[in-house]
Enzyme design. Sequence first.
Site, PDB file in Angstrom:
ATOM      1  N   LYS A 105      -7.103  16.920 -12.589  1.00 36.96           N
ATOM      2  CA  LYS A 105      -6.615  17.574 -13.804  1.00 36.96           C
ATOM      3  C   LYS A 105      -5.810  16.559 -14.592  1.00 36.96           C
ATOM      4  CE  LYS A 105      -6.686  21.817 -15.575  1.00 36.96           C
ATOM      5  NZ  LYS A 105      -7.703  22.853 -15.367  1.00 36.96           N
TER       6      LYS A 105
HETATM    7  P1  NAD Z   1      -6.869  28.033 -24.826  1.00 37.13           P
HETATM    8  O1  NAD Z   1      -5.949  26.989 -25.318  1.00 37.13           O
HETATM    9  O2  NAD Z   1      -8.229  28.124 -25.410  1.00 37.13           O
HETATM   10  O3  NAD Z   1      -6.196  29.489 -24.986  1.00 37.13           O
HETATM   11  C1  NAD Z   1      -4.944  29.809 -24.466  1.00 37.13           C
HETATM   12  C2  NAD Z   1      -4.563  31.183 -25.002  1.00 37.13           C
HETATM   13  O4  NAD Z   1      -3.360  31.630 -24.367  1.00 37.13           O
HETATM   14  C3  NAD Z   1      -4.278  31.202 -26.496  1.00 37.13           C
HETATM   15  O5  NAD Z   1      -4.771  32.418 -27.041  1.00 37.13           O
HETATM   16  C4  NAD Z   1      -2.767  31.188 -26.583  1.00 37.13           C
HETATM   17  O6  NAD Z   1      -2.281  31.754 -27.786  1.00 37.13           O
HETATM   18  C5  NAD Z   1      -2.446  32.043 -25.382  1.00 37.13           C
HETATM   19  N1  NAD Z   1      -1.091  31.895 -24.870  1.00 37.13           N
HETATM   20  C6  NAD Z   1      -0.370  30.772 -24.693  1.00 37.13           C
HETATM   21  N2  NAD Z   1       0.841  31.081 -24.218  1.00 37.13           N
HETATM   22  C7  NAD Z   1       0.864  32.431 -24.076  1.00 37.13           C
HETATM   23  C8  NAD Z   1       1.828  33.362 -23.634  1.00 37.13           C
HETATM   24  N3  NAD Z   1       3.040  32.956 -23.228  1.00 37.13           N
HETATM   25  N4  NAD Z   1       1.501  34.686 -23.609  1.00 37.13           N
HETATM   26  C9  NAD Z   1       0.282  35.105 -24.026  1.00 37.13           C
HETATM   27  N5  NAD Z   1      -0.675  34.273 -24.473  1.00 37.13           N
HETATM   28  C10 NAD Z   1      -0.366  32.956 -24.492  1.00 37.13           C
HETATM   29  O7  NAD Z   1      -6.945  27.843 -23.244  1.00 37.13           O
HETATM   30  P2  NAD Z   1      -8.075  28.332 -22.242  1.00 37.13           P
HETATM   31  O8  NAD Z   1      -9.034  27.208 -22.077  1.00 37.13           O
HETATM   32  O9  NAD Z   1      -8.553  29.684 -22.638  1.00 37.13           O
HETATM   33  O10 NAD Z   1      -7.260  28.417 -20.874  1.00 37.13           O
HETATM   34  C11 NAD Z   1      -6.516  29.572 -20.507  1.00 37.13           C
HETATM   35  C12 NAD Z   1      -6.289  29.560 -19.001  1.00 37.13           C
HETATM   36  O11 NAD Z   1      -7.561  29.533 -18.341  1.00 37.13           O
HETATM   37  C13 NAD Z   1      -5.540  28.340 -18.450  1.00 37.13           C
HETATM   38  O12 NAD Z   1      -4.815  28.733 -17.315  1.00 37.13           O
HETATM   39  C14 NAD Z   1      -6.671  27.401 -18.041  1.00 37.13           C
HETATM   40  O13 NAD Z   1      -6.267  26.451 -17.070  1.00 37.13           O
HETATM   41  C15 NAD Z   1      -7.643  28.416 -17.467  1.00 37.13           C
HETATM   42  N6  NAD Z   1      -9.032  27.968 -17.369  1.00 37.13           N
HETATM   43  C16 NAD Z   1      -9.713  27.493 -18.448  1.00 37.13           C
HETATM   44  C17 NAD Z   1     -11.040  27.119 -18.308  1.00 37.13           C
HETATM   45  C18 NAD Z   1     -11.876  26.667 -19.484  1.00 37.13           C
HETATM   46  O14 NAD Z   1     -13.091  26.471 -19.312  1.00 37.13           O
HETATM   47  N7  NAD Z   1     -11.336  26.495 -20.673  1.00 37.13           N
HETATM   48  C19 NAD Z   1     -11.666  27.194 -17.072  1.00 37.13           C
HETATM   49  C20 NAD Z   1     -10.951  27.704 -15.982  1.00 37.13           C
HETATM   50  C21 NAD Z   1      -9.638  28.096 -16.159  1.00 37.13           C
END
Ligand code: NAD
Length: 416
Positions: A105
Amino acid sequence: MENLNPYHIAQMQFDQAADKLGLNSWMRDFLKTPDRNVSVDFPVKMDDGSIKIFAGYRVQHNNTRGPYKGGLRFSPEVNLDEVRALASWMTWKTAVVNVPFGGAKGGVVCDPRKLSTCELERITRRFTYEIRNVIGPDVDIPAPDVNTNAQVMTWIVDTYSMWNGHSEFRVVTGKPTFLGGSYGRAEATGRGVMVAAMKAVKDAGLEPQDLTAVIQGFGNVGSHTARLLAEQGVKIIGISDISTAIHNPDGIDVQDVEAYLKKNKVLEGYDKAQHIRPKEKVLELKTDILVPAALENQITSANAGNVDCRFIVEGANGPTTPDADRILKKKGILVIPDILANAGGVTASYYEWVQNVQREQWPYEKVVTKLEKKLVQAYNDVRDLAEREDVDMRIAAYMIAIGRVAKATEARGVFP
Ligand code: NAD
């Protein structure tokens, strides 16, 4: 007080499963510790002519089963322990779905909301340059995570390609489909969350049309999860993002929210639902399916007692703490753990990498069919082991993953 350090939590989760597996002490120490922690500080020219120093990390946890693999996060909260936790979760995630990758990561400490596109590009390119010697198409393959996307991946491809003197698309996944990306990758994590949720619903003898869901976080993972759950007939009654949370017991139109966000960037001001304050209370709405899809440590000992749902499907990495897990178990809430529930992203990333190696582009339907088959298999394996061993699904998922990496480690032996 509960210790909320993600690295500490990741190690606690590991130990629980390692105890069950009876893992010997050297194997335990080896599998718990990252192979390499890279920490860089680098200067970037800002639009106003000033120069700022940024900190970045790339942690490579384990590559016994294949190249290191894992996302890259841009956020002011990024720190080494968070990245180490996320890297180890990637090792277990790739192992639980049995794709031939390890875990890594990365992150850069910055607030993209306060940066121009040009500044983001310069940060990305300089960070790529700083870590150029430890990443690579057969070595370590980054992907999008919080606040990074297909454009950021494209800047990495370009920088890495310029450095190497030839175009190299395999160095990252999550690229645009017109530049080596895979159809179905952008939505893949959300699709995996939906598949896991539907498996749990079916096993419980329920029908999706009779159920509601609440989604915390409406980025890549949350928005696709919401849309795909709605397509299954589930009524979405709560959504939150970094700015606010909205609630409508009659249902929220996911497409309408997406259209609003395209224009306004954040949910604040959306007027077709009631706003909940503080936004964290969205996790306590009465619902059937709760999907935390934002950040770590959202369901803790402080609020787990108030969570009122049947299933928690972890779209985010590390949203539930070990103390919260114990409380939820007592309440009879089924938690489908992150390393299983959100593994659709890395599975589709693997398919993207395979397509790049083969210099092919598969049709969308092929990616979706392969992805769903693999995730259903992983879900069944974890559920069956949980039943057999009388443990929760998190421990079962860890047992499968650690067992696979330990077996590979035993077979490879210790160099020299
Ligand atoms: P992203 O940046 O696309 O979206 C994050 C979202 O969370 C946004 O809508 C933001 O406004 C919101 N957010 C941030 N802080 C917040 C809070 N305190 N309360 C409520 N909402 C809040 O990120 P993502 O890629 O969707 O990732 C989200 C989670 O999923 C992370 O934990 C990431 O590690 C995990 N994840 C992502 C992927 C991927 O393919 N992108 C894969 C596996 C896991």
